[in-house]
Write an enzyme that holds these catalytic residues in place. Sequence first.
Site, PDB file in Angstrom:
ATOM      1  N   SER A 114     -61.371  44.680  13.755  1.00 15.82           N
ATOM      2  CA  SER A 114     -60.785  43.606  14.552  1.00 15.82           C
ATOM      3  C   SER A 114     -61.727  42.407  14.613  1.00 15.82           C
ATOM      4  CB  SER A 114     -60.479  44.105  15.971  1.00 15.82           C
ATOM      5  OG  SER A 114     -60.022  43.048  16.793  1.00 15.82           O
ATOM      6  N   PHE A 117     -58.014  31.621  12.296  1.00 16.83           N
ATOM      7  CA  PHE A 117     -57.982  33.014  11.854  1.00 16.83           C
ATOM      8  C   PHE A 117     -56.811  33.289  10.921  1.00 16.83           C
ATOM      9  CE2 PHE A 117     -59.699  33.475  16.378  1.00 16.83           C
ATOM     10  CZ  PHE A 117     -60.986  33.196  15.956  1.00 16.83           C
ATOM     11  N   TRP A 126     -61.799  40.742  11.206  1.00 11.20           N
ATOM     12  CA  TRP A 126     -60.530  40.033  10.999  1.00 11.20           C
ATOM     13  C   TRP A 126     -60.534  38.684  11.700  1.00 11.20           C
ATOM     14  CZ3 TRP A 126     -56.891  38.142  14.397  1.00 11.20           C
ATOM     15  CH2 TRP A 126     -55.656  37.774  13.867  1.00 11.20           C
ATOM     16  N   HIS A 127     -61.157  38.615  12.874  1.00  8.69           N
ATOM     17  CA  HIS A 127     -61.103  37.382  13.657  1.00  8.69           C
ATOM     18  C   HIS A 127     -61.868  36.236  13.013  1.00  8.69           C
ATOM     19  CE1 HIS A 127     -59.296  39.586  17.032  1.00  8.69           C
ATOM     20  NE2 HIS A 127     -58.999  38.402  17.505  1.00  8.69           N
ATOM     21  N   GLY A 128     -62.966  36.487  12.360  1.00 10.24           N
ATOM     22  CA  GLY A 128     -63.692  35.361  11.815  1.00 10.24           C
ATOM     23  C   GLY A 128     -64.814  35.754  10.888  1.00 10.24           C
TER      24      GLY A 128
END
Length: 488
Positions: A330, A488, A333-335
Amino acid sequence: MIFSDFEYFVFFLFVFFTVWYLFPALFSNQSRETRILHVFLLISSYFFYMSWDYRFGALILLSTAIDFYVGLKLATETREKIRYYLLLFSLITNLVFILGFFKYYNFVVNSINSVTSFSFGDEFLPVLKIILPAGISFFTFQSLSYTIDVYRKEIPAEKDFIRFALFVSFFPQLVAGPIVTARTFMPQLYSPKKLEDIEFRVAIRFFMLGYFKKAVLSDMVAPTIDAIYANPAGHHAYALLIAAALGGIQVYLDFSGYSDMAIGSALLLGYKLPTNFNLPFIATSVSGFWRRWHMTLNSWLRDYIYIPMGGSRVTSVRRKFNLWFTMFVSGVWHGAQWTFVFWGSLNGFFYVLEEIWKEWFPEKEGKTSIAGLSFLKIPLWLFQNLLNNSIFFLGAVFFRSLSWENAWIHLKGIFLFQDGNLRPYMWKDFLWIIGFLILGHFVGYFLFEKGKGKKIPASLEFVLYPVLFLVLNLATPENSVPFIYFQF
């Protein structure tokens, strides 16, 4: 073009009146009208997405074409080895060549170069000038859910390219979610749509609430938050605490505001999107918080990462690793920054810590616990809630900081009670945002969790819309701020 801008209202009104008034007047054949409707919505979605940069359209079209082709082959191929390779082709193409290159190439290169320059005094790999396409993480995950589900034989392959392309690019949720899966959205493309079936009151409530969260609350405090995070070394510990709390709350207001406006826009066109936030700040546990925050991403990670790794059907140690790794993904995935990697890992650490606590101190049935003493229920809830939100707000420092160094300076300034700039407007922004957050969660809890509250007559509600529209416009700051999750 963002939801809170005037251009979007003009664009959406054009789409709305074309869908519900122009097409029904021009076409009497239902199937022909539906086909043209899908084509029109697809063109509108690409226009909406390409309004940022026309080159982005080619990228989403490439991802769509690859997964559509893979889906067709998966449906007809009987050899499991070939089916596996087809799925692997979709995964590598989307995660490595599309998402990996555009979002993570420079992050990986900079990380490698920092090591090689320190060890050998030279940078080995070139840094490229890459424009990050808006919402690339959303539409790649969305498209991947389709090929994975077809591979698992949980859904049939879609044979109509227009329908599949519309599923991937449907403009209300294209740029920042909610993430929808083919199993929930594709059936809606086959059901006929009628104007009289539209839940106008629900849709308008969603959109106006989302607009209030984003354009009024989030954008109003954005300058204060940005100023503190840009120079954490120059601000007082209290200012840094304010920024830590406001930073986490701003992400919630900004993202849940987008999700609400997306849900409202889709409802007005006859489509239902999943709920993405459910009063996360009333949670009293780490697991409870993440069940209420960015729910569609967490559901995606559960279905396509956590469960395939074994989920909870493994040993206790492996289960904890699965939980940690899911939160780590997670964060990645965000950055494409180490701050996001650490943020995800930190959330996973607290998730595992909670699991260990539950194992050491399990709640026993039939025995009176502290929570069972009625006079301690509220204080205990307040303590657990405050602790849980404090963990989130301190972790949000890494989410909102501009760099790894700034994040540590920020946290060090808090715990060492740093002296520096502290202005009255910072307290003012903190107090009124906290007030709205508590009021909103309190009202939402009794309306949605408890199901209490009287229904407002439809006539009164529609009479109030122009007044609310005027109030929202007057309260909106002059300069709009891009949605945080666009990156994102």
